[in-house]
Design a protein around this motif. Structure first.
Motif, PDB file in Angstrom:
ATOM      1  N   LYS A 443     -27.010  15.203 -15.292  1.00 10.35           N
ATOM      2  CA  LYS A 443     -25.804  16.038 -15.251  1.00 10.35           C
ATOM      3  C   LYS A 443     -24.981  15.752 -14.001  1.00 10.35           C
ATOM      4  O   LYS A 443     -23.743  15.648 -14.053  1.00 10.35           O
ATOM      5  N   GLY A 444     -25.655  15.602 -12.850  1.00 14.37           N
ATOM      6  CA  GLY A 444     -24.905  15.312 -11.613  1.00 14.37           C
ATOM      7  C   GLY A 444     -24.219  13.971 -11.678  1.00 14.37           C
ATOM      8  O   GLY A 444     -23.058  13.832 -11.237  1.00 14.37           O
ATOM      9  N   ASP A 445     -24.873  12.964 -12.212  1.00 15.12           N
ATOM     10  CA  ASP A 445     -24.257  11.638 -12.309  1.00 15.12           C
ATOM     11  C   ASP A 445     -23.083  11.646 -13.281  1.00 15.12           C
ATOM     12  O   ASP A 445     -22.057  10.974 -13.051  1.00 15.12           O
ATOM     13  N   ARG A 446     -23.180  12.368 -14.368  1.00 19.37           N
ATOM     14  CA  ARG A 446     -22.059  12.463 -15.318  1.00 19.37           C
ATOM     15  C   ARG A 446     -20.850  13.160 -14.685  1.00 19.37           C
ATOM     16  O   ARG A 446     -19.694  12.713 -14.854  1.00 19.37           O
ATOM     17  N   ASP A 447     -21.088  14.247 -13.987  1.00 18.60           N
ATOM     18  CA  ASP A 447     -19.962  14.943 -13.327  1.00 18.60           C
ATOM     19  C   ASP A 447     -19.303  14.057 -12.279  1.00 18.60           C
ATOM     20  O   ASP A 447     -18.058  14.036 -12.137  1.00 18.60           O
ATOM     21  N   SER A 448     -20.136  13.304 -11.545  1.00 18.52           N
ATOM     22  CA  SER A 448     -19.578  12.395 -10.539  1.00 18.52           C
ATOM     23  C   SER A 448     -18.736  11.314 -11.195  1.00 18.52           C
ATOM     24  O   SER A 448     -17.638  10.969 -10.714  1.00 18.52           O
ATOM     25  N   LEU A 449     -19.202  10.742 -12.310  1.00 19.07           N
ATOM     26  CA  LEU A 449     -18.430   9.723 -13.027  1.00 19.07           C
ATOM     27  C   LEU A 449     -17.125  10.298 -13.555  1.00 19.07           C
ATOM     28  O   LEU A 449     -16.057   9.649 -13.480  1.00 19.07           O
ATOM     29  N   GLU A 450     -17.184  11.513 -14.046  1.00 18.78           N
ATOM     30  CA  GLU A 450     -15.958  12.144 -14.569  1.00 18.78           C
ATOM     31  C   GLU A 450     -14.931  12.355 -13.460  1.00 18.78           C
ATOM     32  O   GLU A 450     -13.733  12.065 -13.642  1.00 18.78           O
ATOM     33  N   ARG A 451     -15.381  12.815 -12.294  1.00 19.00           N
ATOM     34  CA  ARG A 451     -14.439  13.015 -11.195  1.00 19.00           C
ATOM     35  C   ARG A 451     -13.860  11.689 -10.712  1.00 19.00           C
ATOM     36  O   ARG A 451     -12.656  11.585 -10.387  1.00 19.00           O
ATOM     37  N   MET A 452     -14.682  10.660 -10.670  1.00 18.00           N
ATOM     38  CA  MET A 452     -14.179   9.352 -10.253  1.00 18.00           C
ATOM     39  C   MET A 452     -13.076   8.848 -11.177  1.00 18.00           C
ATOM     40  O   MET A 452     -12.017   8.367 -10.731  1.00 18.00           O
ATOM     41  N   VAL A 453     -13.307   8.940 -12.499  1.00 24.34           N
ATOM     42  CA  VAL A 453     -12.323   8.433 -13.461  1.00 24.34           C
ATOM     43  C   VAL A 453     -11.049   9.273 -13.418  1.00 24.34           C
ATOM     44  O   VAL A 453      -9.911   8.747 -13.464  1.00 24.34           O
ATOM     45  N   VAL A 454     -11.182  10.599 -13.326  1.00 18.47           N
ATOM     46  CA  VAL A 454      -9.996  11.472 -13.298  1.00 18.47           C
ATOM     47  C   VAL A 454      -9.175  11.200 -12.037  1.00 18.47           C
ATOM     48  O   VAL A 454      -7.928  11.082 -12.084  1.00 18.47           O
ATOM     49  N   ASP A 455      -9.845  11.078 -10.886  1.00 22.61           N
ATOM     50  CA  ASP A 455      -9.111  10.806  -9.645  1.00 22.61           C
ATOM     51  C   ASP A 455      -8.433   9.446  -9.704  1.00 22.61           C
ATOM     52  O   ASP A 455      -7.291   9.283  -9.223  1.00 22.61           O
ATOM     53  N   PHE A 456      -9.113   8.446 -10.304  1.00 25.96           N
ATOM     54  CA  PHE A 456      -8.484   7.128 -10.429  1.00 25.96           C
ATOM     55  C   PHE A 456      -7.269   7.186 -11.343  1.00 25.96           C
ATOM     56  O   PHE A 456      -6.238   6.544 -11.071  1.00 25.96           O
ATOM     57  N   ALA A 457      -7.372   7.953 -12.430  1.00 29.34           N
ATOM     58  CA  ALA A 457      -6.227   8.062 -13.352  1.00 29.34           C
ATOM     59  C   ALA A 457      -5.070   8.793 -12.707  1.00 29.34           C
ATOM     60  O   ALA A 457      -3.887   8.454 -12.939  1.00 29.34           O
ATOM     61  N   ILE A 458      -5.364   9.832 -11.885  1.00 24.50           N
ATOM     62  CA  ILE A 458      -4.273  10.559 -11.220  1.00 24.50           C
ATOM     63  C   ILE A 458      -3.595   9.658 -10.195  1.00 24.50           C
ATOM     64  O   ILE A 458      -2.351   9.657 -10.064  1.00 24.50           O
ATOM     65  N   ASP A 459      -4.391   8.823  -9.489  1.00 20.36           N
ATOM     66  CA  ASP A 459      -3.801   7.920  -8.500  1.00 20.36           C
ATOM     67  C   ASP A 459      -3.094   6.744  -9.154  1.00 20.36           C
ATOM     68  O   ASP A 459      -2.156   6.168  -8.551  1.00 20.36           O
ATOM     69  N   ASN A 460      -3.469   6.371 -10.337  1.00 21.60           N
ATOM     70  CA  ASN A 460      -2.856   5.240 -11.044  1.00 21.60           C
ATOM     71  C   ASN A 460      -2.457   5.692 -12.445  1.00 21.60           C
ATOM     72  O   ASN A 460      -3.135   5.384 -13.435  1.00 21.60           O
ATOM     73  N   PRO A 461      -1.380   6.483 -12.563  1.00 23.04           N
ATOM     74  CA  PRO A 461      -0.980   6.994 -13.889  1.00 23.04           C
ATOM     75  C   PRO A 461      -0.544   5.890 -14.834  1.00 23.04           C
ATOM     76  O   PRO A 461      -0.600   6.037 -16.050  1.00 23.04           O
ATOM     77  N   GLN A 462      -0.090   4.710 -14.295  1.00 21.78           N
ATOM     78  CA  GLN A 462       0.356   3.634 -15.174  1.00 21.78           C
ATOM     79  C   GLN A 462      -0.797   3.045 -15.988  1.00 21.78           C
ATOM     80  O   GLN A 462      -0.583   2.417 -17.032  1.00 21.78           O
ATOM     81  N   SER A 463      -2.055   3.252 -15.515  1.00 20.81           N
ATOM     82  CA  SER A 463      -3.191   2.725 -16.257  1.00 20.81           C
ATOM     83  C   SER A 463      -3.545   3.576 -17.472  1.00 20.81           C
ATOM     84  O   SER A 463      -4.371   3.175 -18.290  1.00 20.81           O
ATOM     85  N   THR A 464      -2.900   4.748 -17.612  1.00 25.11           N
ATOM     86  CA  THR A 464      -3.196   5.640 -18.728  1.00 25.11           C
ATOM     87  C   THR A 464      -2.254   5.449 -19.891  1.00 25.11           C
ATOM     88  O   THR A 464      -2.278   6.201 -20.857  1.00 25.11           O
TER      89      THR A 464
END
Length: 668
Positions: A443-464
């Motif tokens: 569960k901790g690793d999944r939450d960490s992966l989710e936060r990483m992807v969301v933060d990357f998408a917010i910083d790079n909206p063109q990739s979405t």
């Protein structure tokens, strides 16, 4: 219940039916004196004690029977004169009770003699088989020669000593009248006297060698085989004599000629026709038992001579009253009681003593003689064995300690601990759960992966793949849902774009960032796989517990099975051994019936009947522990038919065949 007990019960019941005849002339106006007589009450109590129904065991010991006869105190000095009109009712009733008491004691003595003959005859088979084994193999004959060599040497030494002693006595007697010889003999020194004695011994040995020159032609083994053959013949003769005596007692002793189905009225009719016939039968049976015991251990005579001697002695016995004699003498029961006591106190012990002497003389050697050689080797090597044990005391103690420690550790580590784990698994104990990863790790690793992807998408909206520079909450929620399903499309698009210009992507940090996110994704995938394996292990947790317990259980089962076999606790092996012994007894019975020479009436002779009774006695003892209760009763019924010689040999062989196929299930 043995065959002797059945025979005694049957004869005792016949005697009760013979005696329970209404004596109408005894029931007069003076009958009330009978009930008030203390002597009659005493006799009645003794009769009850001698009856087979007095206790659970129908057979009494010799001492008990003799004691009861002594308590009865039957007198030989009183005569009863009965008048035609009735006379002394109390005295007549007392006389009848005395006859009944003596008859009951005769039945019990009859059982004692049957049991004694059986006990003395049956064990002879083992000694006869021993001599068969010695004579059947040259190796066993050689071993027997070595075993008995000390006895032969001792006998030879005794003969030499006896002959030398006789020579010394003759020499002293021949020189007793010459004073000079006597003085000279006194003045001789010890060495001279010893030289003379040694010369006499040498002369005895030389003469003994000349006398035994014919025996020296044969080898020691041949001489021992001849001795073994002689002992076997003597034991076979003793067995045949015992069996013949047993058959004579069973066929001729206490034969009242009354069927078991005879009604009370028919018994009364027979008794009225011949009122004293049963008393004569009792007298003849006592004389028969006396003469059988006197002659049964006489091995010089054959079986036929033994039987002729017994019947001739019974016919000429002076203490048997004839039918025409005066039956009013009250001393007859006292004389019979005295004779019974003499049989029990003298003849039976003498017979047992004589039989034991004959068995000791002609039977297999004692254990000391048979095992003196290994015992001597053990005694001579005992010091060496003791020295080895003392020198290796520390090692032996260490071996014992290590063995005990190994057994204890095996018990706790492979039996107790796996059993406790299985019990904990059944109870869902948390400490006994099987797991390869913690519950909260995925569960901790999944939450960490989710936060990483969301933060990357917010910083790079063109990739979405959106035209706006910022992401709405709905878009962020959609990205989270895809990450939970394993979809990392924004990260992979940025990773593909940066691969075109890896140097610039590395300088900006986007390429490294996407690589690290993919590493986290790989870690999450591995943990998902491990969680599946963990779930599979948890579903089969009880199976793994039993798998861990199985080796210890198998080792313990094999160890206990082996120890049970060593100490003879294998019930199946015992059962098969008992069945094999029973089959061999049936084989002996078949051999007796097949080789038997029938009499003119087509029945077994006394000797063959006695041999059959010995085997049947052994067969009944085997059946006690071989068959179930209901089957045992049916088996004993068939065995009773087998013992009935009045049906003829052919009918007995048919009964034997019925026993074989009817009880083959338990005889395997």
């Amino acid at each position: 219940m043995s065959i002797v007990a059945d025979q005694v019960r049957r004869v005792d019941s016949q005697l009760d039916r013979v005696h329970l005849v209404p004596h109408t002339h005894l029931f007069t106006t003076e009958s009330h004196h009978v009930a008030l007589s203390p002597r009659i009450a005493q006799l009645q109590n003794i009769v009850k004690s001698l009856s087979t129904t007095s206790s659970s065991s129908p057979l009494l010991s010799s001492y008990r029977i003799s004691l009861l006869l002594q308590q009865a105190a039957l007198s030989e000095d009183v005569s009863l004169e009965i008048q035609e009109d009735g006379g002394d009712v109390v005295a007549e009733y007392e006389s009848e009770l005395e006859w009944l008491l003596v008859s009951k004691a005769t039945v019990q003595t009859y059982g004692v003699l049957l049991g004694t003959l059986l006990e003395q005859t049956i064990p002879l088979n083992d000694d006869i088989w021993y001599w068969d084994e010695v004579l059947g193999s040259y190796a066993y004959s050689s071993l027997y020669t070595v075993q008995t060599s000390p006895l032969r040497f001792w006998a030879w030494g005794k003969d030499i000593w006896s002959d030398t002693r006789r020579r010394v006595i003759r020499r002293r007697e021949s020189g007793a009248g010459e004073g000079e010889v006597c003085v000279r003999g006194i003045e001789e020194g010890f060495a001279e006297r010893w030289r003379q004695f040694y010369g006499l011994v040498r002369e005895s040995i030389k003469e003994r060698s000349v006398l035994d020159i014919q025996r020296r032609v044969l080898s020691p083994i041949a001489l021992c085989r001849s001795r073994a053959r002689h002992n076997q013949l003597k034991l076979s003769r003793l067995r045949e004599m015992g069996a013949s005596g047993l058959g004579v007692l069973m066929d001729e002793g206490l034969s009242f000629d009354i069927a078991d189905e005879t009604s009370e009225g028919e018994v009364a009719k027979v008794e009225e026709n011949d009122i004293h016939e049963w008393k004569v039968t009792v007298e003849r049976s006592i004389a028969l038992m006396d003469n059988v015991l006197r002659n049964v251990t006489t091995l010089e005579a054959g079986v036929a001579e033994f039987e002729d001697t017994v019947f001739a002695s019974v016919a000429d016995d002076p203490e048997i009253s004839s039918r025409g004699a005066d039956e009013r003498e009250i001393a007859r029961p006292a004389k019979l009681s005295r004779r019974l006591r003499h049989i029990l106190e003298t003849h039976v012990p003498n017979h047992v003593k004589t039989s034991n002497k004959l068995v000791s003389k002609y039977g297999r050697p004692a254990r000391l003689i048979r095992y003196w050689l290994p015992a001597s080797v053990l005694v001579l090597s005992s010091t060496t064995i003791l020295r080895i044990l003392v020198n290796r005391k520390t090692e032996i103690v260490s071996w014992i300690r290590d063995f005990g420690s190994t057994v204890r550790d095996f018990w706790f580590n492979w039996i107790v601990e796996p059993t406790m784990k299985v019990i904990g698994t059944i109870r869902h104990d948390k400490d006994s759960a099987i797991a390869i990863m913690s519950k909260e790790s995925l569960k901790g690793d999944r939450d960490s992966l989710e936060r990483m992807v969301v933060d990357f998408a917010i910083d790079n909206p063109q990739s979405t793949d959106t035209a706006t520079t910022t992401l709405s909450e709905a878009q962020i929620s959609e990205i989270r849902a895809k990450v939970a399903e394993g979809d990392l499309t924004p990260v992979l698009r940025a990773y593909e774009k940066d691969l075109r210009k890896p140097f610039m992507g590395t300088v900006r940090g986007d390429l490294v960032r996407t690589l690290l996110i993919q590493v986290q994704k790989t870690k999450v995938d591995v943990q998902v796989a491990l969680s599946g394996i963990d779930a599979l292990l948890k579903s089969q947790e009880l199976v793994f517990g039993f798998v861990g317990l199985t080796p210890g259980v198998l080792v313990c089962f094999a160890a206990f099975r082996y120890l049970g076999g060593v100490f003879g606790n294998r019930r199946g092996f015992k059962q098969s051994r008992k069945a094999g012994q029973t089959v061999r007894v049936l084989r002996n019975i078949d051999r007796i019936l097949t080789l038997a020479a029938p009499t003119q009436n087509g029945v077994l002779s006394y000797k063959d009947h006695g041999l059959l009774l010995c085997e049947v006695h052994v067969l009944r003892r085997r059946a006690h522990k071989l068959f179930p209760g209901d089957i045992q009763r049916e088996f004993l019924e068939d065995v009773g038919d087998l013992c009935n010689i009045n049906t003829g040999i052919q009918q007995q062989l048919k009964v034997l065949d019925r026993i074989r196929w009817g009880y083959s299930k338990w005889l395997r």
